[in-house]
Write a protein that holds these residues in place. Structure first.
Motif, short mmCIF file in Angstrom:
data_model
loop_
_atom_site.label_atom_id
_atom_site.label_comp_id
_atom_site.label_asym_id
_atom_site.label_seq_id
_atom_site.Cartn_x
_atom_site.Cartn_y
_atom_site.Cartn_z
N GLY A 298 -0.97 -11.05 5.26
CA GLY A 298 -1.04 -10.53 3.90
C GLY A 298 -1.96 -11.34 3.00
N LYS A 299 -2.81 -12.18 3.60
CA LYS A 299 -3.69 -13.03 2.79
C LYS A 299 -4.65 -12.17 1.97
CE LYS A 299 -5.35 -15.05 6.50
NZ LYS A 299 -4.65 -14.30 7.58
N SER A 300 -5.30 -11.22 2.65
CA SER A 300 -6.23 -10.35 1.92
C SER A 300 -5.47 -9.51 0.89
CB SER A 300 -6.96 -9.41 2.88
OG SER A 300 -7.74 -10.14 3.78
N THR A 301 -4.26 -9.12 1.25
CA THR A 301 -3.49 -8.28 0.34
C THR A 301 -3.17 -9.02 -0.96
OG1 THR A 301 -2.55 -7.15 2.26
CG2 THR A 301 -1.45 -6.80 0.16
N TYR B 298 0.85 -1.19 0.00
CA TYR B 298 0.00 0.00 0.00
C TYR B 298 0.88 1.23 0.00
CZ TYR B 298 -3.30 -3.56 1.54
OH TYR B 298 -4.07 -4.69 1.64
N PRO C 163 -1.42 -16.53 9.80
CA PRO C 163 -1.83 -15.70 10.94
C PRO C 163 -2.41 -14.36 10.49
CG PRO C 163 0.56 -15.78 10.80
CD PRO C 163 0.04 -16.75 9.79
N ASN C 164 -3.03 -13.65 11.42
CA ASN C 164 -3.57 -12.33 11.10
C ASN C 164 -2.48 -11.38 10.65
OD1 ASN C 164 -5.59 -13.23 13.58
ND2 ASN C 164 -6.55 -12.24 11.83
N GLY C 165 -2.79 -10.61 9.64
CA GLY C 165 -1.82 -9.64 9.16
C GLY C 165 -0.74 -10.24 8.28
N ILE D 279 4.00 -5.12 1.53
CA ILE D 279 3.44 -6.16 2.40
C ILE D 279 3.78 -7.54 1.84
CG2 ILE D 279 1.32 -7.12 3.36
CD1 ILE D 279 1.75 -4.36 4.44
N1 ATP Z 1 -5.25 -0.35 3.16
C1 ATP Z 1 -4.12 -0.62 3.83
N2 ATP Z 1 -3.16 0.33 3.96
C2 ATP Z 1 -2.01 0.07 4.64
N3 ATP Z 1 -1.73 -1.09 5.21
C3 ATP Z 1 -2.63 -2.07 5.12
C4 ATP Z 1 -3.88 -1.90 4.43
N4 ATP Z 1 -4.58 -3.03 4.51
C5 ATP Z 1 -3.83 -3.90 5.21
N5 ATP Z 1 -2.66 -3.33 5.57
C6 ATP Z 1 -1.58 -3.98 6.31
O1 ATP Z 1 -1.10 -5.04 5.53
C7 ATP Z 1 -0.77 -6.15 6.36
C8 ATP Z 1 -1.45 -7.38 5.84
O2 ATP Z 1 -2.86 -7.19 5.94
P1 ATP Z 1 -3.91 -8.22 5.35
O3 ATP Z 1 -5.25 -7.62 5.55
O4 ATP Z 1 -3.53 -8.62 4.00
O5 ATP Z 1 -3.73 -9.45 6.34
P2 ATP Z 1 -4.59 -10.78 6.43
O6 ATP Z 1 -3.63 -11.91 6.32
O7 ATP Z 1 -5.70 -10.76 5.49
O8 ATP Z 1 -5.11 -10.70 7.93
P3 ATP Z 1 -6.54 -11.09 8.54
O9 ATP Z 1 -6.49 -12.52 8.90
O10 ATP Z 1 -6.62 -10.22 9.75
O11 ATP Z 1 -7.58 -10.77 7.54
C9 ATP Z 1 -1.18 -5.78 7.77
O12 ATP Z 1 -0.01 -5.40 8.47
C10 ATP Z 1 -2.08 -4.61 7.60
O13 ATP Z 1 -1.94 -3.71 8.66
#
Ligand code: ATP
Ligand code: MG
Lengths: 234, 380
Positions: A41-44, A13, A37-39, A18
């Protein structure tokens, strides 16, 4: 045949990186799960496939075509459907209108797709005139999936579809995903119910701190001592 | 979701259950809050005021016709407030900022539209300069000589209205290109402040062209039954435009994509809605409505001044906030309440104070319902 081929992807971002060199494939009609785990980067990763993050390097090929840099409407029309993790319906619009929005890029709303989605999720037909915001959490997830299926995609990206559902509904949600996959749609699933997701899928990836950690068939990951201990709670 | 969630769904779900039941308990035990008391107070006040109106009607303290007149004025004011309020609400929900230059778009429409109406309707009666500048200098042609009123020159009035909308749209789109488009990702506060600057710049620009002289514009038209022809025209046209907007929002693809974007911008992007095009459509509709509102206000009041829109902006914001900011249907409800309050309170208050009563009512309702009347519903 490989449907989606993510190779050495870097993204994030703005200036914040990430995803760091992630590789990921989904074959035609395959069912692939990402856990971590949370954070992690799966959603990313999913957002990156959809062109919603800052691209920093690597390649994203869909059906052999490089799609990094495509706009969302182009990505939809190549055949990818996406259900984001949260806020995935238009709350003040009716169920029917939410589905119509799923076919926005078409000139006309394909009635047979709507019928097909009502077959799959009968509750949506019952509630067709209600506002999406008035549906229960599970029904909203079904609606979000229905919306993403409107264009009959070859690949469906699902980000934590069972989040916040009661236990029996979680099983029901997994059954529905199985059926969508049985009908030939490739599925890339991010799940917090990691064990159940790995049990159901063909292959899985464990993502940690924006990098691939493990990659194997779902059963093999479930059997792996280290994976069990570190990521599946023993 | 919490870190434990990976260990399986057990903890996760029971966690949800615990917090659910906790909030249920909190609801059951919650004591009467300050907001509830204010709500009760407002409701009580309303009942008392209605009873007082009944008393005055029975004892002859106020004539039946007088009350009807206040209600009619309330509706009339509600209509032009609503025309402006829906646009303000749409820019708020789709562009996500409170546009303080909306009032001066109203003024833009008033001057632009009447310049056109004067040119068409007054051709040959005065110099082109006098007509285009809508009697900027005193001592020239009088409104009576130009004679613009709906029965005598319907075509000029109609053309003026169309131009009022069109000019305002062009100005709004130009401002968007120059200012707001560059700021799309900067957040509501910066854009709000920029819009205050735009408001001032636009007003002074208009003042340089049209001067800040307040002057008469229209000629008097014969009454239609109990109504003046011009207020009737205002109400009918505004009503038609609002019904048209409603149909657009509910029935057309463009309208639905506007509602979708107001609901959830990110999701709109994912479904392939061309967001910039929706933003353009929002400016077009919002600005056209604002411009026509200004034009119709001048038709009704008979005069125009440079502060027309700016002075109105506060009432429009009150209507938008009252209905739940960002909700288009809320803006309509809010407009009706504001319009009615300002006029019906004339029963008890001198007209200077009547406007104040609308703001007091707004504040009381906001204490009771902080998101506005339709705010929580998110009805766009
Ligand atoms: N829009 C954004 N802008 C900046 N940083 C972001 C943004 N969205 C997510 N992040 C950061 O990117 C990292 C990965 O986030 P992501 O949402 O991909 O994790 P995740 O694996 O999907 O977690 P979860 O299980 O909580 O959904 C995290 O550190 C988060 O703080
Ligand atoms: Mg996530």
């Amino acid at each position: 045949m490989t449907l989606l081929d993510v190779a050495n992807l870097d993204s994030g971002y703005g200036d914040l990186q990430i995803i760091n060199g992630v590789d990921m494939q989904v074959g035609d009609g395959e069912y692939v799960t990402i856990v971590g785990p949370n954070g992690a980067g799966k959603s990313t990763v999913m957002k990156s496939v959809f062109g919603l993050t800052t691209y920093m390097g690597g390649s994203i090929e869909f059906k052999g075509t490089e799609i990094s840099g495509y706009r969302p409407e182009e990505i939809i029309s190549t055949g990818i459907g996406y259900v984001p993790q949260s806020d995935n319906v238009f709350p003040s619009m009716s169920v029917m209108e939410n589905l119509e929005m799923g076919a926005y890029i078409l000139d006309e709303v394909p009635q047979e797709r709507i019928d097909r989605i009502f077959d799959r999720f009968p509750i949506l037909e019952e509630r067709r005139q209600q506002n999406a915001g008035d549906l229960s959490g599970g029904q909203q997830q079904m609606l979000a999936m229905g919306r993403a299926l409107m264009l009959d995609p070859d690949l469906l990206l699902l980000d934590e579809p069972s989040a916040g559902l009661a236990p029996d509904l979680v099983q029901d949600m997994f059954d529905r995903i199985d059926r969508i996959n049985d009908d030939g749609t490739g599925v890339l699933l991010v799940e917090q119910n990691a064990k159940e997701a790995l049990r159901r899928c063909n292959r899985g990836y464990v993502l940690v701190q924006g990098q691939n950690r493990y990659e194997d068939t779902g059963d093999a990951l479930l059997a792996d001592e280290q994976v069990r201990k570190d990521f599946l709670g023993g | 979701m919490s870190r434990e969630s990976l260990t399986g769904m057990g903890e996760n779900i029971s966690g949800g259950r615990i917090s659910d039941s906790a909030s249920a308990v909190r609801n059951r035990l919650s004591p009467t809050s300050g907001a509830d008391i204010v709500g009760l107070f407002v409701a009580l006040l309303m009942v008392l005021l209605v009873l007082d109106i009944v008393r005055r009607l029975v004892t002859g303290g106020i004539a039946y016709t007088k009350l009807l007149e206040y209600l009619w004025w309330g509706l009339r004011d509600a209509m032009y407030i609503a025309l402006a309020a829906v646009g303000l609400s749409m820019t708020y929900s789709i562009l996500q900022f409170a546009n303080f230059s909306h009032g001066d778009l109203i003024t833009t429409g008033a001057f632009g539209g009447w310049a056109a109406a004067y040119l068409v309707g007054g051709w040959g009666l005065a110099s082109v300069g006098e007509l285009v500048l809508v009697r900027a200098t005193s001592g020239g042609v009088s409104p009576g000589q130009v004679g613009l009123q709906v029965f005598a020159s319907p075509l000029a009035i109609l053309i003026g209205m169309v131009v009022a909308g069109a000019v305002t749209v062009l100005v709004a789109l130009a401002i968007d290109r120059l200012v707001y488009k560059r700021m799309r990702d900067q957040g509501g506060i910066s854009m709000l402040i920029a819009s205050v600057g735009v408001a001032l710049a636009l007003r002074y620009f208009l003042a340089v062209i049209f001067t800040n002289r307040k002057r008469g514009v229209t000629a008097t038209a014969p009454d239609v039954g109990p109504f003046t022809a011009h207020e009737l025209t205002l109400v009918i046209i505004a009503f038609a435009l609002i019904v048209g907007l409603h149909l657009l929002l509910q029935r057309t693809k463009l309208g639905k994509s506007m509602r979708a974007m107001a609901d959830n911008k990110d999701l709109a992007l994912i479904t392939g809605i061309p967001t910039e095009r929706v933003i353009t459509a929002t400016w077009i509709i919002g600005a056209a409505f604002a411009g026509i509102s200004g034009y119709l206000i001048v038709l009704d009041r008979g005069s125009v001044s440079i502060n027309l829109g700016w002075f109105l902006l506060l009432l429009i914001f009150a209507a938008v906030i009252l209905g739940g900011i960002g909700s288009i249907y809320g803006a309509l409800v809010g407009s009706l309440i504001i319009g009615m309050t300002v006029n019906v309170s004339l029963i008890w208050l001198p007209s200077d104070l009547a406007k104040v009563s609308a703001f007091i009512l707004m504040i009381l309702i906001l204490v009771f319902k902080p998101n506005g009347l339709l705010g929580g519903v998110e009805t766009t």
